[in-house]
Structure formats: structure tokens, C-alpha cells
Design a protein around this motif. Sequence first.
Motif, PDB file in Angstrom:
ATOM      1  N   ALA A 105      29.696  34.399  33.249  1.00 46.68           N
ATOM      2  CA  ALA A 105      30.820  35.336  33.234  1.00 46.68           C
ATOM      3  C   ALA A 105      31.405  35.506  34.634  1.00 46.68           C
ATOM      4  CB  ALA A 105      30.361  36.689  32.681  1.00 46.68           C
ATOM      5  N   VAL A 106      30.548  35.693  35.623  1.00 41.04           N
ATOM      6  CA  VAL A 106      31.025  35.871  36.993  1.00 41.04           C
ATOM      7  C   VAL A 106      31.684  34.592  37.510  1.00 41.04           C
ATOM      8  CG1 VAL A 106      30.310  36.289  39.377  1.00 41.04           C
ATOM      9  CG2 VAL A 106      29.384  37.695  37.516  1.00 41.04           C
ATOM     10  N   ASP A 107      31.070  33.449  37.257  1.00 41.00           N
ATOM     11  CA  ASP A 107      31.654  32.179  37.697  1.00 41.00           C
ATOM     12  C   ASP A 107      33.047  31.965  37.093  1.00 41.00           C
ATOM     13  OD1 ASP A 107      29.433  31.598  39.205  1.00 41.00           O
ATOM     14  OD2 ASP A 107      28.581  30.161  37.786  1.00 41.00           O
ATOM     15  N   SER A 108      33.182  32.287  35.811  1.00 38.08           N
ATOM     16  CA  SER A 108      34.468  32.082  35.139  1.00 38.08           C
ATOM     17  C   SER A 108      35.529  33.039  35.660  1.00 38.08           C
ATOM     18  CB  SER A 108      34.301  32.263  33.624  1.00 38.08           C
ATOM     19  OG  SER A 108      33.430  31.290  33.101  1.00 38.08           O
ATOM     20  N   LEU A 109      35.138  34.249  35.959  1.00 40.90           N
ATOM     21  CA  LEU A 109      36.087  35.190  36.545  1.00 40.90           C
ATOM     22  C   LEU A 109      36.550  34.705  37.915  1.00 40.90           C
ATOM     23  CD1 LEU A 109      34.570  38.709  35.733  1.00 40.90           C
ATOM     24  CD2 LEU A 109      36.864  37.921  35.128  1.00 40.90           C
ATOM     25  N   VAL A 110      35.593  34.363  38.760  1.00 38.63           N
ATOM     26  CA  VAL A 110      35.920  33.938  40.129  1.00 38.63           C
ATOM     27  C   VAL A 110      36.823  32.713  40.130  1.00 38.63           C
ATOM     28  CG1 VAL A 110      34.928  33.036  42.269  1.00 38.63           C
ATOM     29  CG2 VAL A 110      33.832  34.966  41.105  1.00 38.63           C
ATOM     30  N   ALA A 111      36.602  31.813  39.203  1.00 35.48           N
ATOM     31  CA  ALA A 111      37.416  30.591  39.129  1.00 35.48           C
ATOM     32  C   ALA A 111      38.866  30.871  38.757  1.00 35.48           C
ATOM     33  CB  ALA A 111      36.808  29.629  38.117  1.00 35.48           C
ATOM     34  N   ASN A 112      39.126  32.052  38.189  1.00 36.05           N
ATOM     35  CA  ASN A 112      40.477  32.357  37.718  1.00 36.05           C
ATOM     36  C   ASN A 112      41.188  33.457  38.497  1.00 36.05           C
ATOM     37  OD1 ASN A 112      41.186  30.845  34.986  1.00 36.05           O
ATOM     38  ND2 ASN A 112      38.992  31.300  34.932  1.00 36.05           N
ATOM     39  N   ILE A 113      40.486  34.112  39.417  1.00 32.57           N
ATOM     40  CA  ILE A 113      41.094  35.193  40.200  1.00 32.57           C
ATOM     41  C   ILE A 113      41.732  34.615  41.460  1.00 32.57           C
ATOM     42  CG2 ILE A 113      40.608  37.265  41.562  1.00 32.57           C
ATOM     43  CD1 ILE A 113      38.350  37.891  39.559  1.00 32.57           C
ATOM     44  N   SER A 114      43.008  34.958  41.654  1.00 33.28           N
ATOM     45  CA  SER A 114      43.728  34.448  42.826  1.00 33.28           C
ATOM     46  C   SER A 114      43.992  35.521  43.873  1.00 33.28           C
ATOM     47  CB  SER A 114      45.070  33.833  42.394  1.00 33.28           C
ATOM     48  OG  SER A 114      44.857  32.719  41.548  1.00 33.28           O
ATOM     49  N   GLY A 115      44.046  36.778  43.459  1.00 36.22           N
ATOM     50  CA  GLY A 115      44.363  37.845  44.392  1.00 36.22           C
ATOM     51  C   GLY A 115      43.173  38.726  44.702  1.00 36.22           C
ATOM     52  N   GLU A 116      43.415  40.037  44.673  1.00 31.57           N
ATOM     53  CA  GLU A 116      42.372  41.010  44.975  1.00 31.57           C
ATOM     54  C   GLU A 116      41.808  41.570  43.669  1.00 31.57           C
ATOM     55  OE1 GLU A 116      41.879  45.255  47.404  1.00 31.57           O
ATOM     56  OE2 GLU A 116      43.581  43.922  47.808  1.00 31.57           O
ATOM     57  N   ALA A 117      40.493  41.690  43.589  1.00 32.64           N
ATOM     58  CA  ALA A 117      39.868  42.192  42.363  1.00 32.64           C
ATOM     59  C   ALA A 117      38.494  42.756  42.674  1.00 32.64           C
ATOM     60  CB  ALA A 117      39.753  41.080  41.324  1.00 32.64           C
ATOM     61  N   LEU A 118      38.036  43.622  41.765  1.00 34.69           N
ATOM     62  CA  LEU A 118      36.685  44.174  41.848  1.00 34.69           C
ATOM     63  C   LEU A 118      35.945  43.791  40.575  1.00 34.69           C
ATOM     64  CD1 LEU A 118      34.441  46.018  43.004  1.00 34.69           C
ATOM     65  CD2 LEU A 118      35.580  47.948  41.854  1.00 34.69           C
ATOM     66  N   ILE A 119      34.792  43.147  40.743  1.00 26.77           N
ATOM     67  CA  ILE A 119      33.904  42.851  39.617  1.00 26.77           C
ATOM     68  C   ILE A 119      32.789  43.888  39.635  1.00 26.77           C
ATOM     69  CG2 ILE A 119      32.303  41.176  38.606  1.00 26.77           C
ATOM     70  CD1 ILE A 119      33.973  38.960  39.877  1.00 26.77           C
ATOM     71  N   ILE A 147      37.564  39.201  46.516  1.00 26.45           N
ATOM     72  CA  ILE A 147      36.816  39.680  45.361  1.00 26.45           C
ATOM     73  C   ILE A 147      35.596  40.452  45.836  1.00 26.45           C
ATOM     74  CG2 ILE A 147      35.653  39.039  43.223  1.00 26.45           C
ATOM     75  CD1 ILE A 147      37.185  36.374  43.343  1.00 26.45           C
ATOM     76  N   SER A 148      35.494  41.688  45.401  1.00 22.62           N
ATOM     77  CA  SER A 148      34.345  42.527  45.730  1.00 22.62           C
ATOM     78  C   SER A 148      33.439  42.648  44.507  1.00 22.62           C
ATOM     79  CB  SER A 148      34.803  43.921  46.166  1.00 22.62           C
ATOM     80  OG  SER A 148      35.661  43.840  47.287  1.00 22.62           O
ATOM     81  N   LEU A 149      32.177  42.974  44.758  1.00 20.02           N
ATOM     82  CA  LEU A 149      31.217  43.163  43.675  1.00 20.02           C
ATOM     83  C   LEU A 149      30.511  44.501  43.838  1.00 20.02           C
ATOM     84  CD1 LEU A 149      29.656  41.874  41.202  1.00 20.02           C
ATOM     85  CD2 LEU A 149      27.925  41.199  42.875  1.00 20.02           C
ATOM     86  N   ALA A 150      30.412  45.238  42.730  1.00 17.63           N
ATOM     87  CA  ALA A 150      29.652  46.476  42.696  1.00 17.63           C
ATOM     88  C   ALA A 150      28.766  46.467  41.461  1.00 17.63           C
ATOM     89  CB  ALA A 150      30.590  47.679  42.673  1.00 17.63           C
ATOM     90  N   TRP A 151      27.767  47.361  41.432  1.00 17.63           N
ATOM     91  CA  TRP A 151      26.917  47.446  40.233  1.00 17.63           C
ATOM     92  C   TRP A 151      26.908  48.893  39.738  1.00 17.63           C
ATOM     93  CZ3 TRP A 151      26.195  42.602  39.072  1.00 17.63           C
ATOM     94  CH2 TRP A 151      25.549  42.317  37.863  1.00 17.63           C
ATOM     95  N   ASN A 152      27.102  49.029  38.441  1.00 11.47           N
ATOM     96  CA  ASN A 152      27.281  50.341  37.805  1.00 11.47           C
ATOM     97  C   ASN A 152      26.484  50.350  36.497  1.00 11.47           C
ATOM     98  OD1 ASN A 152      30.036  51.665  35.900  1.00 11.47           O
ATOM     99  ND2 ASN A 152      28.440  52.854  36.893  1.00 11.47           N
ATOM    100  N   PRO A 153      25.159  50.578  36.579  1.00 17.21           N
ATOM    101  CA  PRO A 153      24.309  50.437  35.398  1.00 17.21           C
ATOM    102  C   PRO A 153      24.696  51.390  34.267  1.00 17.21           C
ATOM    103  CG  PRO A 153      23.145  51.573  37.155  1.00 17.21           C
ATOM    104  CD  PRO A 153      24.405  51.052  37.754  1.00 17.21           C
ATOM    105  N   GLU A 154      24.425  50.946  33.043  1.00 21.97           N
ATOM    106  CA  GLU A 154      24.695  51.778  31.863  1.00 21.97           C
ATOM    107  C   GLU A 154      23.414  52.477  31.427  1.00 21.97           C
ATOM    108  OE1 GLU A 154      23.411  51.213  28.708  1.00 21.97           O
ATOM    109  OE2 GLU A 154      22.428  49.283  29.023  1.00 21.97           O
TER     110      GLU A 154
END
Length: 445
Positions: A105-119, A147-154
Motif C-alpha cells: 500500500a505504501v509503495d503504491s501510494l509513493v509511486a503515484n504521489i507527485s506533490g506534498e502528502a501525508l501518509i 511525503i511525510s509519514l505518521a502513525w495513528n493507531p486504532e
Amino acid sequence: MTLRISVIGTGYLGATHAACMAELGYEVIGLDVNAEKLQALSAGILPFHEPGLPELLRKHVASGRLRFTDSYEEVAQRADIHFVTVGTPQRADSQSADMSYVDAAVDSLVANISGEALIVGKSTVPVGTARRLSERIEATAKPGSKISLAWNPEFLREGFAVKDTLTPDRLVYGIQDDTCLAKLREVYAPILALDTPEVVTDLETSELVKVAANAFLATKISFINAFAEVTETVGGDIKTLADAIGHDARIGRKFLNAGVGFGGGCLPKDIRALQARVSELGLSQTMGFLDEVDQINLRRRDRVVSLASSILGNQLAGKRICVLGVTFKPDSDDVRDSPALDIAVRLYNSGAEVSVYDPEGNKNAAGRFPRLNYVESWREAAKESDLVLLLTEWKEFRALDPQELGEVVSSRVLIDGRNVLDRPLWRDQGWVMTGPGEKFDLAED
């Protein structure tokens, strides 16, 4: 400007999060690779049981705030904040969590993001995963993208998932910079306005919070079940014991109910994955107690099967057994690692004729073990049975009338696997019954 959010993975966690984010007023797009699931969700049909969620799903599919796709390119273009909610099941070859879905999921997102985003990761993962993914994102991101990464557990409880999303006990963020924090606070502003506690920490702590909570709950359940093993041998009242120690504020009464043990898709998987991860870190003894927690839990199933056999003269072949409930808990259709279903299957494999009724779980249980006799009412399940087992504490079963049930069975014998029935009342109606934590002698009863 309205926040644009994507949710990657539309299973139990993802579908709940997507619908609840739409309820907060955001434009939400959910992604999944399962075409059948996408079709159902797009039509406002929830493919699992969760109280209150179907209404939210239909409401926001109709409003246009919530839509679904299978295109990573589309979600990368249409959203700025991406929540990863894919599963982390136990691997087939070990107790470790399978991280292939999160990585993909992360690899596929990164491959398609061109601008600024938060995962934002919400999946339950082994500690160190977020740090590894952060380095992977930095190494593979497109030139010019940020691209930034954060973790937000459920912390969802099945049966209460909508409440736990919209009015949670706490919000936990694992962040790497203040920009991530600001974006998460913007997403959760309506929830924070309700004075919801907020915990801001690093990536590793945020990953550990969920598994630590589940390990503690599993330990508490197995603790009281271990004492149930004692009272089953020497006598005593396990419910009074739990009440007495539960008055201590340091202990508390919740999760101190002796029964057939815990199950579901989280607690068993998470404590095993935690053990596997700390072993990889060279700390194999640190979580060694969780192995005994797991073993105590599994012994509760053994106890019910053994008790049923003893009651039926140690001859299960040809005996008619009614099983009430096969989900791992009420208000859910989840039968993953369900103690109730496991017990029913073991009785069947010992030669018993097992009839099962569960208000929501029959279909999923039949998908896993089709040879049981699944019926549409407790009355049909109990007809001419030699033994009744109450294994999931649905409200419908808690409200059963002992006289009414007694009119359809062959023998008024019942194992209350969840300790939820009024034993004196039932015994006054001629029932022989027992349950976890009770010393039981069939000759005396």
C-alpha cells in the motif's frame, strides 16, 4: 478548503474510518483491490456486521462525500492525507505479522504521489515498521515530491466501532515533525473539540501502544481464567472473586469475566506477533509470559469440550448438541479465532450432531466450517438436544426463558460458557447447569 482524505484498505477498520471521516465533513475516497467489496460499498452495502455503520455508509455514499476506487493514481490526485488501514494477519509460516499488505500500500501510494502528502498508518504493525517505511519513502519518492509519514493507531472494539472512532478514549499520534502534528490536529479537530485526550509521541511508541493495550487485556482475561481453573478444582465463586478484586481501583472489574476465552482478529494475533517481534530484537524472555497467557486461553476451550463429554457420559458420538453463538463476541459477525466456533467444531469432530445458531455469525462460520448444522433460530438449534452450550453472550441468549427453552430440548442440561445466566433461576426450572469457574459434579447436580 475541505480536507481531502483517502483510506487505503476498506475492510473492518478502513470502512469504519472512511465513513466516520465523511461524517466529520471531509471528502473521502476509499481504495481497495477487491472488486466485489468495492461494488458493495459503492452501493451502500456493508459486507460485515457493525451496529450503526451501515447507516453512515449509506448516508455519505448518497451525499457524495464518500466514494470508492481501485486506482492509486486517482487517490494520489484526489487526496492530500492518506490513511493506511490494510490488514496485518499472522503469517502462515510463523507467529509474525504479515507486512506485505502494508508495504504494498505504501509503495503504491509513493509511486503515484507527485506533490506534498501525508501518509498516516493506522494498521497494527511490529515496532520499527514506521521507521523502516519512512526510510523507504525517502529513498523511493518521486523527485520534487514531499511525503511525510505518521502513525495513528486504532483502538476499535467490534460492536462499538463508530463510537470508538467519533468519540475515542484517546488519540495517539506518532510523528516526526510539527507539520505532521498540525495536519493530524486539523483532521481530528471536531473530535479534539470534545476534550478527547491527545497523546503526541514518536513512531516507535505509537506502534507499541496498540499491542501493549491488547497484551494487557489478554493478560487480564487469562488471569481470571487461570483462577477459574482453581475454583473448578477446589470450589469457590469465580464471579464473587472477580467482583472482590475488581473493587480495587488499581485492578478494575472490566475484562475480569471468566469464560471460554478471548478470540477475534486482534488479541490472539497481536500477542503472538509481539512475541515474535521482541524475539527478533533479542528479547525473547521479555514477553515470555504471553505464551502462558495464550495457553491459558486455549485451555478454556479444552475445558468446555471435556465438560461436555463428561456430562454426556464420555460418549459424544450421536449426541445432539445445541450451540448458541459462534462469533467471538456479541454484536459482531467475526468468527476469526473464535473460541465458540472452535468448541463446536471439536464436538462435531468427536462425533456429536452439532446444531448452531448465531444472530449474525452463521454465514461466516459456515464459510470456515460448513459441516456444522447451521439453523435460523435458537428454538431450531435446541430441538431435542441432549446438551445446550451458550458460547457467545448475545442479548437474545441472555434473555432466554428457561421454561421456554426447556420445552424443546430432550434434556435440561446447559453449559453457560459466558457466566451470564441466573443459575438459581434456571436450576429452579429443573436445569442442570454449570459454567467456567464452577466446581461441577454431575452426580450431585
